[in-house]
Design a protein around this motif. Structure first.
Motif, mmCIF file in Angstrom:
data_model
loop_
_atom_site.group_PDB
_atom_site.id
_atom_site.type_symbol
_atom_site.label_atom_id
_atom_site.label_comp_id
_atom_site.label_asym_id
_atom_site.label_seq_id
_atom_site.Cartn_x
_atom_site.Cartn_y
_atom_site.Cartn_z
ATOM 1 N N THR A 146 0.809 -1.216 0.000
ATOM 2 C CA THR A 146 0.000 0.000 0.000
ATOM 3 C C THR A 146 0.846 1.271 0.000
ATOM 4 O O THR A 146 0.301 2.371 -0.088
ATOM 5 N N ARG A 147 2.170 1.120 0.119
ATOM 6 C CA ARG A 147 3.038 2.301 0.099
ATOM 7 C C ARG A 147 4.052 2.226 -1.037
ATOM 8 O O ARG A 147 5.170 2.718 -0.932
ATOM 9 N N LEU A 148 3.673 1.629 -2.133
ATOM 10 C CA LEU A 148 4.541 1.543 -3.297
ATOM 11 C C LEU A 148 4.204 2.589 -4.350
ATOM 12 O O LEU A 148 4.791 2.613 -5.423
ATOM 13 N N ALA A 149 3.242 3.468 -4.044
ATOM 14 C CA ALA A 149 2.847 4.538 -4.965
ATOM 15 C C ALA A 149 2.236 5.676 -4.162
ATOM 16 O O ALA A 149 1.785 5.482 -3.036
ATOM 17 N N MET A 150 2.241 6.858 -4.749
ATOM 18 C CA MET A 150 1.679 8.017 -4.065
ATOM 19 C C MET A 150 0.148 7.978 -4.101
ATOM 20 O O MET A 150 -0.445 7.417 -5.039
ATOM 21 N N PRO A 151 -0.520 8.578 -3.097
ATOM 22 C CA PRO A 151 -1.988 8.599 -3.056
ATOM 23 C C PRO A 151 -2.572 9.367 -4.244
ATOM 24 O O PRO A 151 -1.898 10.229 -4.818
ATOM 25 N N PRO A 152 -3.817 9.063 -4.643
ATOM 26 C CA PRO A 152 -4.436 9.732 -5.795
ATOM 27 C C PRO A 152 -4.458 11.255 -5.695
ATOM 28 O O PRO A 152 -4.248 11.953 -6.696
ATOM 29 N N ILE A 153 -4.721 11.804 -4.480
ATOM 30 C CA ILE A 153 -4.760 13.265 -4.326
ATOM 31 C C ILE A 153 -3.418 13.870 -4.699
ATOM 32 O O ILE A 153 -3.334 14.862 -5.433
ATOM 33 N N LEU A 154 -2.349 13.271 -4.224
ATOM 34 C CA LEU A 154 -1.009 13.758 -4.543
ATOM 35 C C LEU A 154 -0.677 13.524 -6.011
ATOM 36 O O LEU A 154 0.009 14.336 -6.637
ATOM 37 N N THR A 155 -1.185 12.435 -6.576
ATOM 38 C CA THR A 155 -0.950 12.143 -7.991
ATOM 39 C C THR A 155 -1.543 13.224 -8.881
ATOM 40 O O THR A 155 -0.910 13.698 -9.830
ATOM 41 N N VAL A 156 -2.779 13.629 -8.595
ATOM 42 C CA VAL A 156 -3.441 14.688 -9.371
ATOM 43 C C VAL A 156 -2.665 15.995 -9.238
ATOM 44 O O VAL A 156 -2.469 16.722 -10.216
ATOM 45 N N PHE A 157 -2.189 16.283 -8.033
ATOM 46 C CA PHE A 157 -1.416 17.508 -7.811
ATOM 47 C C PHE A 157 -0.130 17.483 -8.620
ATOM 48 O O PHE A 157 0.228 18.474 -9.279
ATOM 49 N N VAL A 158 0.586 16.361 -8.593
ATOM 50 C CA VAL A 158 1.850 16.243 -9.327
ATOM 51 C C VAL A 158 1.619 16.352 -10.830
ATOM 52 O O VAL A 158 2.355 17.048 -11.538
ATOM 53 N N ALA A 159 0.580 15.682 -11.339
ATOM 54 C CA ALA A 159 0.277 15.747 -12.770
ATOM 55 C C ALA A 159 -0.055 17.175 -13.198
ATOM 56 O O ALA A 159 0.394 17.647 -14.256
ATOM 57 N N SER A 160 -0.822 17.877 -12.375
ATOM 58 C CA SER A 160 -1.183 19.265 -12.683
ATOM 59 C C SER A 160 0.040 20.170 -12.639
ATOM 60 O O SER A 160 0.229 21.033 -13.518
ATOM 61 N N LEU A 161 0.884 19.981 -11.629
ATOM 62 C CA LEU A 161 2.095 20.789 -11.507
ATOM 63 C C LEU A 161 3.015 20.582 -12.696
ATOM 64 O O LEU A 161 3.575 21.540 -13.247
ATOM 65 N N LEU A 162 3.167 19.327 -13.124
ATOM 66 C CA LEU A 162 4.009 19.037 -14.277
ATOM 67 C C LEU A 162 3.466 19.688 -15.540
ATOM 68 O O LEU A 162 4.230 20.230 -16.349
#
Length: 216
Positions: A118-134
């Motif tokens: 369960t800790r091999l990937a970032m949570p969905p909320i953080l994923t959306v933030f990272v994708a938007s920032l990129l």
């Protein structure tokens, strides 16, 4: 006695390995947000890549040949970013309590609990933030080319998450990909200060951080 940090070419002392999952936060909401199934961020990044390419091509912001080239450039850029983050951020020297806390929360816990799915990937909320920032970063720097580079970069991110999950969950395959399992296993179990690449060993070769076959 003060000990200087090991150089990237020196084998690091492996951390103790535990089963189960560590508690990072006392707040139950924050603690829950640190756990996720790897499929969630993988899906988000793949959709981001598809939408980015589709938008760039259908709005005539990219041509087919340019889109392919920019996609490959973004993919290569991700492999370098993955290496740099893993080596210089996730394994930064823990010289102060704040650095120690940051390093453990971001990555050290993964080394102590390498089988925690369960800790091999970032949570969905953080994923959306990272994708938007990129997206905003690439758009500001690269203009229309951002749609191709972003697609390759986040596709690389999705591939990294899938590969990393597979390395920790599944047994090594009996084919040409077996070397990836061994490379990452050496990073976790014998030489933490080497073998920083997960999807590729390219940058470990370039920057001289390939692990020794027989560490001292």
């Amino acid at each position: 006695m003060h000990h200087s940090p090991a150089s990237p070419l020196q084998p690091a002392v492996p951390r103790p390995k535990h089963k189960g999952s560590a508690q990072l936060f006392e707040n139950p909401v924050l603690e829950r947000l640190t756990h996720t199934h790897f499929a969630a961020p993988v899906t988000i990044f793949l959709l981001t890549a598809a939408v980015s390419l589709y938008y760039g091509l259908t709005r005539n912001l990219l041509t087919g040949v340019a889109a392919f080239g920019l996609f490959l450039a973004g993919l290569l850029l991700f492999t370098l970013a993955e290496y740099a983050m893993h080596r210089f951020v996730y394994h930064l020297a823990t010289t102060t309590p704040a650095r120690t806390k940051f390093q453990y929360t971001m990555h050290g816990v993964h080394h102590e609990y390498p089988k925690d799915k369960t800790r091999l990937a970032m949570p969905p909320i953080l994923t959306v933030f990272v994708a938007s920032l990129l997206f905003f970063l690439f758009r500001f720097v690269l203009g229309h080319a951002a749609f191709g580079v972003l697609a390759g970069f986040v596709f690389g991110y999705a591939s990294y998450l899938f590969v990393h999950y597979s390395l920790h969950v599944f047994a090594p395959p009996r084919n040409a990909l077996k070397w990836l399992w061994h490379h990452h296993a050496m990073h976790h179990y014998t030489q933490e200060s080497a073998a920083f690449g997960v999807c590729t060993t390219l940058w470990d070769h370039v920057f001289g951080t390939m692990p020794r076959r027989r560490p001292r």
